[in-house]
Design a protein around this motif. Structure first.
Motif, PDB file in Angstrom:
ATOM      1  N   ASP A 185      44.932  49.309  49.724  1.00 44.71           N
ATOM      2  CA  ASP A 185      46.325  49.315  49.301  1.00 44.71           C
ATOM      3  C   ASP A 185      46.456  49.106  47.793  1.00 44.71           C
ATOM      4  N   LYS A 186      47.303  49.909  47.178  1.00 48.05           N
ATOM      5  CA  LYS A 186      47.505  49.830  45.731  1.00 48.05           C
ATOM      6  C   LYS A 186      48.007  48.464  45.294  1.00 48.05           C
ATOM      7  N   SER A 187      48.715  47.791  46.180  1.00 48.50           N
ATOM      8  CA  SER A 187      49.268  46.485  45.808  1.00 48.50           C
ATOM      9  C   SER A 187      48.180  45.470  45.479  1.00 48.50           C
ATOM     10  N   LEU A 188      46.969  45.698  45.983  1.00 43.98           N
ATOM     11  CA  LEU A 188      45.862  44.778  45.695  1.00 43.98           C
ATOM     12  C   LEU A 188      45.450  44.822  44.233  1.00 43.98           C
ATOM     13  N   ARG A 189      45.832  45.888  43.527  1.00 44.17           N
ATOM     14  CA  ARG A 189      45.484  45.969  42.107  1.00 44.17           C
ATOM     15  C   ARG A 189      46.711  45.962  41.197  1.00 44.17           C
ATOM     16  N   ASN A 190      47.849  45.539  41.744  1.00 45.03           N
ATOM     17  CA  ASN A 190      49.042  45.413  40.907  1.00 45.03           C
ATOM     18  C   ASN A 190      48.839  44.421  39.773  1.00 45.03           C
ATOM     19  N   GLN A 191      48.014  43.402  40.027  1.00 46.10           N
ATOM     20  CA  GLN A 191      47.792  42.332  39.052  1.00 46.10           C
ATOM     21  C   GLN A 191      46.395  42.438  38.427  1.00 46.10           C
ATOM     22  N   VAL A 192      45.884  43.657  38.326  1.00 44.45           N
ATOM     23  CA  VAL A 192      44.513  43.854  37.841  1.00 44.45           C
ATOM     24  C   VAL A 192      44.517  44.640  36.537  1.00 44.45           C
ATOM     25  N   VAL A 193      43.732  44.169  35.577  1.00 45.60           N
ATOM     26  CA  VAL A 193      43.471  44.906  34.343  1.00 45.60           C
ATOM     27  C   VAL A 193      42.017  45.374  34.400  1.00 45.60           C
ATOM     28  N   PHE A 194      41.810  46.681  34.406  1.00 46.55           N
ATOM     29  CA  PHE A 194      40.468  47.254  34.377  1.00 46.55           C
ATOM     30  C   PHE A 194      40.091  47.532  32.923  1.00 46.55           C
ATOM     31  N   SER A 195      38.891  47.123  32.534  1.00 46.10           N
ATOM     32  CA  SER A 195      38.531  47.268  31.126  1.00 46.10           C
ATOM     33  C   SER A 195      37.027  47.432  30.962  1.00 46.10           C
ATOM     34  N   ASP A 196      36.649  48.284  30.009  1.00 51.13           N
ATOM     35  CA  ASP A 196      35.262  48.398  29.598  1.00 51.13           C
ATOM     36  C   ASP A 196      34.892  47.147  28.799  1.00 51.13           C
ATOM     37  N   HIS A 197      33.832  46.474  29.207  1.00 51.70           N
ATOM     38  CA  HIS A 197      33.393  45.269  28.496  1.00 51.70           C
ATOM     39  C   HIS A 197      31.905  45.076  28.724  1.00 51.70           C
ATOM     40  N   SER A 198      31.184  44.795  27.631  1.00 51.72           N
ATOM     41  CA  SER A 198      29.746  44.570  27.696  1.00 51.72           C
ATOM     42  C   SER A 198      29.431  43.110  27.440  1.00 51.72           C
ATOM     43  N   LEU A 199      28.678  42.505  28.334  1.00 52.78           N
ATOM     44  CA  LEU A 199      28.232  41.127  28.129  1.00 52.78           C
ATOM     45  C   LEU A 199      27.197  41.050  27.015  1.00 52.78           C
ATOM     46  N   VAL A 200      26.680  42.197  26.605  1.00 46.81           N
ATOM     47  CA  VAL A 200      25.646  42.243  25.573  1.00 46.81           C
ATOM     48  C   VAL A 200      26.256  42.236  24.180  1.00 46.81           C
ATOM     49  N   THR A 201      27.364  42.952  23.995  1.00 44.63           N
ATOM     50  CA  THR A 201      27.879  43.157  22.644  1.00 44.63           C
ATOM     51  C   THR A 201      29.324  42.726  22.438  1.00 44.63           C
ATOM     52  N   ASP A 202      30.098  42.551  23.506  1.00 44.32           N
ATOM     53  CA  ASP A 202      31.529  42.287  23.337  1.00 44.32           C
ATOM     54  C   ASP A 202      31.844  40.793  23.296  1.00 44.32           C
ATOM     55  N   ALA A 203      33.101  40.494  22.986  1.00 48.65           N
ATOM     56  CA  ALA A 203      33.503  39.121  22.708  1.00 48.65           C
ATOM     57  C   ALA A 203      34.130  38.444  23.924  1.00 48.65           C
ATOM     58  N   VAL A 204      34.653  37.261  23.654  1.00 50.99           N
ATOM     59  CA  VAL A 204      35.169  36.360  24.675  1.00 50.99           C
ATOM     60  C   VAL A 204      36.442  36.901  25.324  1.00 50.99           C
ATOM     61  N   PHE A 205      36.547  36.675  26.647  1.00 50.57           N
ATOM     62  CA  PHE A 205      37.819  36.790  27.366  1.00 50.57           C
ATOM     63  C   PHE A 205      38.326  35.345  27.480  1.00 50.57           C
ATOM     64  N   GLY A 206      39.470  35.018  26.894  1.00 46.94           N
ATOM     65  CA  GLY A 206      39.868  33.627  26.801  1.00 46.94           C
ATOM     66  C   GLY A 206      40.637  33.077  27.983  1.00 46.94           C
ATOM     67  N   GLU A 207      40.442  31.775  28.224  1.00 48.59           N
ATOM     68  CA  GLU A 207      41.241  30.979  29.151  1.00 48.59           C
ATOM     69  C   GLU A 207      41.223  31.481  30.586  1.00 48.59           C
TER      70      GLU A 207
END
Length: 274
Positions: A185-207
């Motif tokens: 169901d689409k409602s399961l991702r109503n509160q979801v932000v999908f994003s490209d992120h690398s644990l190798v090179t990218d920065a902090v996701f805060g809080e």
């Protein structure tokens, strides 16, 4: 071809991918990475890693195909049900004390863990106040996660896992069957932000109040594990929680003192005070 030459070819390929595309696999655990690269060479029809490298550099359509071999896309919903039961019974009571929540699924693959957490939080009445961040370095995996479509062949296992995790509803409440597929169901991702992120090179996701990064660190070498765990530490809210895979541990990382074991048997940690 000798192993020594093959190892040189692999080093050159990883450096080329980093220099040209800024995907950094140079500090991934080498034995596992080598197996995946040799499998990619064979499956993609190349006689050598060098020949594969040439096409990866000169044909941008090759990179997504290579990423599918370099990033592990094997998961299932409510994988290791006892982990999700521990979240439900031990972590959720603490999360209820917040007015709003942020949850980061790092290395979300095709989305199975994201949907598992979304369902769990809905069952526990927290979905409306939770923002989920689902990240991965593989664009095709992120696209698959956003669609929320899985083979019906997988649903029996997903359903069993959900029940074992202490599920309060039926998994069938959250998907419709369509031509051999389960469409969640689409409602399961109503509160979801999908994003490209690398644990190798990218920065902090805060809080973040909960970070779930399971079965990712096992593919990193020690230096990269230290970087990733440091990133998690700096991304967590005060007394936030971190969940790892069953074969992973913070014990030997340089940031171990920043966490306390919360549910040791399920590799769930809490950020320490100070």
């Amino acid at each position: 071809m000798t192993d020594a030459i093959e190892d040189i070819e692999i080093e050159l390929l990883l450096e080329a991918v980093y220099q040209h595309y800024h995907y950094d696999f140079r500090d991934y655990a080498r034995a596992s990475l080598k197996r995946r690269l040799l499998h990619a060479r064979k499956q993609l029809g190349y006689d050598s890693i060098s020949a594969l490298q040439a096409d990866v550099l000169h044909d941008r359509t090759m990179l997504p195909r290579l990423l599918n071999f370099l990033t592990v896309q094997v998961s299932e919903m409510f994988r290791d049900p006892s982990y999700f039961r521990a979240l439900r019974e031990k972590v959720i009571p603490h999360l209820r004390t917040y007015a709003s929540l942020k949850v980061w699924v790092a290395g979300c693959s095709n989305g199975e863990e994201l949907y598992s957490l979304s369902i769990l939080f809905r069952e526990e009445g927290l979905a409306h106040m939770t923002l989920f961040y689902a990240t991965d370095i593989n664009p095709q995996a992120l696209k698959a996660a956003e669609t929320g479509v899985y083979s019906l062949d997988q649903i029996r296992l997903f359903t069993e896992n959900h029940q074992k995790s202490g599920g309060l509803t039926s998994l069938s409440d959250y998907y419709t069957a369509d031509y051999g597929r389960a469409v969640f169901d689409k409602s399961l991702r109503n509160q979801v932000v999908f994003s490209d992120h690398s644990l190798v090179t990218d920065a902090v996701f805060g809080e973040m109040h909960l970070i779930s990064c399971r079965n990712v660190l096992i593919y990193f070498n020690r230096d990269l594990q230290n970087r990733a765990v440091g990133l998690f530490r700096d991304s967590l809210a005060r007394r936030g929680f971190l969940g790892l895979g069953s074969k992973e541990s913070l014990r030997f990382t340089q940031h171990a003192d920043a966490f306390e074991e919360f549910v040791p048997s399920e590799k769930i940690y809490q950020r320490a005070l100070g």
